[in-house]
Design a protein around this motif. Structure first.
Motif, PDB file in Angstrom:
ATOM      1  N   UNK A  82      27.174  69.843  23.083  1.00 35.10           N
ATOM      2  CA  UNK A  82      27.912  68.860  23.876  1.00 35.10           C
ATOM      3  C   UNK A  82      28.455  69.507  25.148  1.00 35.10           C
ATOM      4  N   UNK A  83      29.016  70.700  25.029  1.00 35.29           N
ATOM      5  CA  UNK A  83      29.510  71.413  26.210  1.00 35.29           C
ATOM      6  C   UNK A  83      28.369  71.707  27.176  1.00 35.29           C
ATOM      7  N   UNK A  84      27.195  72.012  26.643  1.00 32.67           N
ATOM      8  CA  UNK A  84      26.017  72.223  27.485  1.00 32.67           C
ATOM      9  C   UNK A  84      25.641  70.966  28.266  1.00 32.67           C
ATOM     10  N   UNK A  85      25.786  69.807  27.650  1.00 37.35           N
ATOM     11  CA  UNK A  85      25.539  68.550  28.363  1.00 37.35           C
ATOM     12  C   UNK A  85      26.498  68.434  29.547  1.00 37.35           C
ATOM     13  N   UNK A  86      27.779  68.723  29.309  1.00 36.49           N
ATOM     14  CA  UNK A  86      28.776  68.641  30.378  1.00 36.49           C
ATOM     15  C   UNK A  86      28.463  69.640  31.490  1.00 36.49           C
ATOM     16  N   UNK A  90      26.380  65.957  32.920  1.00 36.04           N
ATOM     17  CA  UNK A  90      26.367  64.694  32.184  1.00 36.04           C
ATOM     18  C   UNK A  90      27.784  64.419  31.693  1.00 36.04           C
ATOM     19  N   UNK A  91      28.246  63.215  31.889  1.00 37.48           N
ATOM     20  CA  UNK A  91      29.591  62.859  31.458  1.00 37.48           C
ATOM     21  C   UNK A  91      29.604  62.588  29.960  1.00 37.48           C
ATOM     22  N   UNK A  92      30.654  63.066  29.304  1.00 32.84           N
ATOM     23  CA  UNK A  92      30.802  62.882  27.863  1.00 32.84           C
ATOM     24  C   UNK A  92      31.870  61.839  27.582  1.00 32.84           C
ATOM     25  N   UNK A  93      31.534  60.872  26.741  1.00 31.68           N
ATOM     26  CA  UNK A  93      32.469  59.838  26.309  1.00 31.68           C
ATOM     27  C   UNK A  93      32.809  60.095  24.850  1.00 31.68           C
ATOM     28  N   UNK A 114      36.612  69.161  23.128  1.00 39.72           N
ATOM     29  CA  UNK A 114      35.974  68.726  24.369  1.00 39.72           C
ATOM     30  C   UNK A 114      37.001  68.215  25.364  1.00 39.72           C
ATOM     31  N   UNK A 115      38.057  67.556  24.893  1.00 39.73           N
ATOM     32  CA  UNK A 115      39.127  67.126  25.784  1.00 39.73           C
ATOM     33  C   UNK A 115      39.923  68.320  26.292  1.00 39.73           C
ATOM     34  N   UNK A 120      34.960  66.744  28.373  1.00 40.58           N
ATOM     35  CA  UNK A 120      34.856  65.288  28.251  1.00 40.58           C
ATOM     36  C   UNK A 120      35.211  64.625  29.575  1.00 40.58           C
ATOM     37  N   UNK A 121      34.644  63.460  29.806  1.00 46.21           N
ATOM     38  CA  UNK A 121      34.982  62.673  30.995  1.00 46.21           C
ATOM     39  C   UNK A 121      35.913  61.525  30.641  1.00 46.21           C
TER      40      UNK A 121
END
Length: 179
Positions: A82-86, A90-93, A114-115, A120-121
């Motif tokens: 998930x951190x790699x996506x950010x 890429x925005x994380x919801x 993530x927050x 996280x976005x």
């Protein structure tokens, strides 16, 4: 009386794309979140996120901003992915219900991390129907206590959706426990 006229709430049409291979042949802009260049792409709860990743890459190739829905809940995603996506921009919801522990300890821990790390976005309800209420108020109160009012508000007020996202540089995962 129409209560919505008095409420500071803006509703926009949008879709949450399931990770379906047929979407890889589509113009994803037709599924964009209204008045944005963003497209919401779901992480599967069970199984590989490979189609989610391919859809996010296709969205980028089409000039769209991928928003990854509830990465904390994908059994094969975890914090590192998930951190790699950010880090890719890429925005994380994160789901409010994950922060409240309604999807188990692991989803709760990953969501909060993530927050806290700034990956996280936004936090969203994922409340698709009456039997799945939003729980945003309770999650906001926890986030305000944990992060402070100003830091928490940015995850809940929707401004990140209209902002031009950039890749989020996170603390080194090598130095973080549980990476």
């Amino acid at each position: 009386a129409v209560v919505a006229d008095a409420a500071p709430l803006e509703l926009r049409l949008g879709y949450e794309l399931a990770p379906a291979r047929w979407l890889l042949r589509e113009d994803l802009s037709r599924y964009g979140l209204e008045r944005t260049e963003s497209v919401l792409i779901e992480v599967p709860f069970v199984g590989s996120p490979s189609v989610t990743i391919a859809l996010a890459e296709r969205a980028e190739a089409q000039g769209l901003q991928p928003v990854i829905a509830h990465p904390e809940r994908g059994e094969e995603v975890g914090f590192g992915m998930a951190a790699g996506f950010a880090e890719r921009g890429w925005q994380l919801q994160i789901n409010a219900t994950s922060l409240l522990g309604r999807h188990g300890d692991e989803a709760e821990q990953i969501g909060w991390r993530l927050l806290r790390d700034g990956a996280a976005a936004f936090v969203a309800s994922d409340g698709h129907r009456e039997s799945r209420p939003p729980h945003l108020d309770a999650a906001f109160e926890l986030a305000r206590a944990e992060l402070g009012a100003e830091a928490a508000l940015r995850y809940f007020d929707g401004t990140e959706l209209d902002a031009k996202p950039t890749a989020r540089r996170l603390p080194s995962r090598a130095a973080s426990p549980g990476a």
